[in-house]
Design an enzyme around this catalytic site. Structure first.
Site, PDB file in Angstrom:
ATOM      1  N   PHE A  56     -10.171  -7.603  12.867  1.00  0.00           N
ATOM      2  CA  PHE A  56     -10.224  -6.310  12.827  1.00  0.00           C
ATOM      3  C   PHE A  56     -11.155  -5.439  12.834  1.00  0.00           C
ATOM      4  CE2 PHE A  56      -6.235  -7.222  10.468  1.00  0.00           C
ATOM      5  CZ  PHE A  56      -4.615  -6.116  11.078  1.00  0.00           C
TER       6      PHE A  56
ATOM      7  N   CYS B 145      -6.112   9.725  15.129  1.00  0.00           N
ATOM      8  CA  CYS B 145      -4.964   9.601  15.363  1.00  0.00           C
ATOM      9  C   CYS B 145      -4.299  10.969  16.026  1.00  0.00           C
ATOM     10  CB  CYS B 145      -4.398   9.568  14.032  1.00  0.00           C
ATOM     11  SG  CYS B 145      -2.774   8.905  14.151  1.00  0.00           S
TER      12      CYS B 145
ATOM     13  N   CYS C  41       4.169  10.939  10.203  1.00  0.00           N
ATOM     14  CA  CYS C  41       3.302   9.983   9.079  1.00  0.00           C
ATOM     15  C   CYS C  41       3.531  10.521   7.537  1.00  0.00           C
ATOM     16  CB  CYS C  41       2.578   9.593   9.884  1.00  0.00           C
ATOM     17  SG  CYS C  41       2.933   9.237  11.704  1.00  0.00           S
TER      18      CYS C  41
ATOM     19  N   CYS D 247       1.848   7.706   5.972  1.00  0.00           N
ATOM     20  CA  CYS D 247       0.599   6.850   6.312  1.00  0.00           C
ATOM     21  C   CYS D 247      -0.824   6.452   4.862  1.00  0.00           C
ATOM     22  CB  CYS D 247       0.018   7.557   7.478  1.00  0.00           C
ATOM     23  SG  CYS D 247      -1.134   6.533   8.042  1.00  0.00           S
ATOM     24  N   ASP D 248      -0.661   5.141   4.871  1.00  0.00           N
ATOM     25  CA  ASP D 248      -2.101   5.134   3.544  1.00  0.00           C
ATOM     26  C   ASP D 248      -2.860   4.364   4.158  1.00  0.00           C
ATOM     27  OD1 ASP D 248      -1.267   2.069   5.162  1.00  0.00           O
ATOM     28  OD2 ASP D 248      -0.394   1.697   2.888  1.00  0.00           O
ATOM     29  N   THR D 249      -2.848   5.184   5.570  1.00  0.00           N
ATOM     30  CA  THR D 249      -4.256   4.456   6.348  1.00  0.00           C
ATOM     31  C   THR D 249      -5.526   5.314   6.431  1.00  0.00           C
ATOM     32  OG1 THR D 249      -3.605   2.669   8.166  1.00  0.00           O
ATOM     33  CG2 THR D 249      -5.156   3.544   8.320  1.00  0.00           C
TER      34      THR D 249
ATOM     35  N   GLU E  97      -2.214  -2.871  17.844  1.00  0.00           N
ATOM     36  CA  GLU E  97      -1.024  -2.047  17.077  1.00  0.00           C
ATOM     37  C   GLU E  97      -1.540  -0.606  17.372  1.00  0.00           C
ATOM     38  OE1 GLU E  97      -1.057  -4.868  13.445  1.00  0.00           O
ATOM     39  OE2 GLU E  97      -2.316  -2.678  13.280  1.00  0.00           O
TER      40      GLU E  97
ATOM     41  N   HIS F 149       0.427  -8.847   3.653  1.00  0.00           N
ATOM     42  CA  HIS F 149      -1.121  -8.479   2.968  1.00  0.00           C
ATOM     43  C   HIS F 149      -1.523  -8.116   1.879  1.00  0.00           C
ATOM     44  CE1 HIS F 149       0.052  -5.759   5.277  1.00  0.00           C
ATOM     45  NE2 HIS F 149      -1.066  -5.157   4.925  1.00  0.00           N
TER      46      HIS F 149
END
Length: 208
Positions: A27, A33, A48, A51-53, A108, A202
């Site tokens: 990755f 963003c 979002c 969102c967990d990123t 993505e 994952h």
């Protein structure tokens, strides 16, 4: 020399979602963003909320430094470029460097920006839209993924039903209501069989 703001480079790991789920990949996460600042104080007013990123911060790297870091992972020659929103930085220089390095490139994106000629340098595009279809600028994708239950009335299977995608997925949101979300998503796939179920395998398997 151009530098890209890189949040993280990691792997080898497994692609957890969509048509390449279970595939060994590395990755490249680019910072930044255009749909959320990444700050908790702004979460509720963002598109979002789920969102967990972590896509804030990062380190500037040239395309050659990125290639070198990917090679150092000793993983497969298959890189997933993600974010945040990677198309804010993605360009021909970075993609060409990775391709010349022998990498198969997966992207993505939220679909808010057109790729134009960059499509020819990318092997697989996954779009998870975070805006209305009228404001979606991506021309086409391989996998279209909508989070379910619907987080916004603008992003629905009906609204994106005619978007040019090879495969269309509904993916249950993994939060405290995951069991209910999963049930509702499966029921929706029963009702709309042109859509497929995508799981975040994952997370289920506990890999990065």
């Amino acid at each position: 020399m151009k530098r890209y703001q890189v949040k993280s480079i990691f792997g080898p790991t497994l692609q957890g979602e969509g048509s390449h789920a279970g595939t060994c990949v590395v990755f490249l996460r680019l910072a930044g963003c255009n749909r959320w600042t990444g700050l908790e104080k702004d979460r509720e007013k963002s598109f979002c909320k789920f969102c967990d990123t972590d896509f804030r911060g990062g380190e500037p790297k040239t395309s050659e430094e990125i290639l070198s870091a990917l090679n150092a992972l000793s993983g497969p020659k298959r890189v997933v470029i993600t974010g945040g929103e990677p198309t804010l930085q993605l360009d021909r220089e970075l993609l060409s460097t990775l391709r010349h390095g022998g990498y198969e490139i997966h992207l993505e994106t939220n679909g808010s920006r057109a790729l134009g000629e960059l499509h020819t340098l990318i092997d697989h595009v996954t779009m998870s839209p975070k805006q209305a279809v009228a404001n979606t600028r991506l021309e086409r994708c391989d996998d279209l993924k909508i989070l379910f239950p619907l987080s916004n009335h603008l992003v629905t299977p009906e609204a994106f039903g005619s978007f040019p995608a090879k495969r269309k997925y509904l993916q249950p949101v993994m939060d405290e209501a995951y069991e209910r979300n999963l049930k509702q998503t499966i029921e929706r796939v029963y009702q709309s069989p042109e859509w497929r179920l995508s799981l975040q395998t994952h997370k289920i398997l506990g890999v990065e």
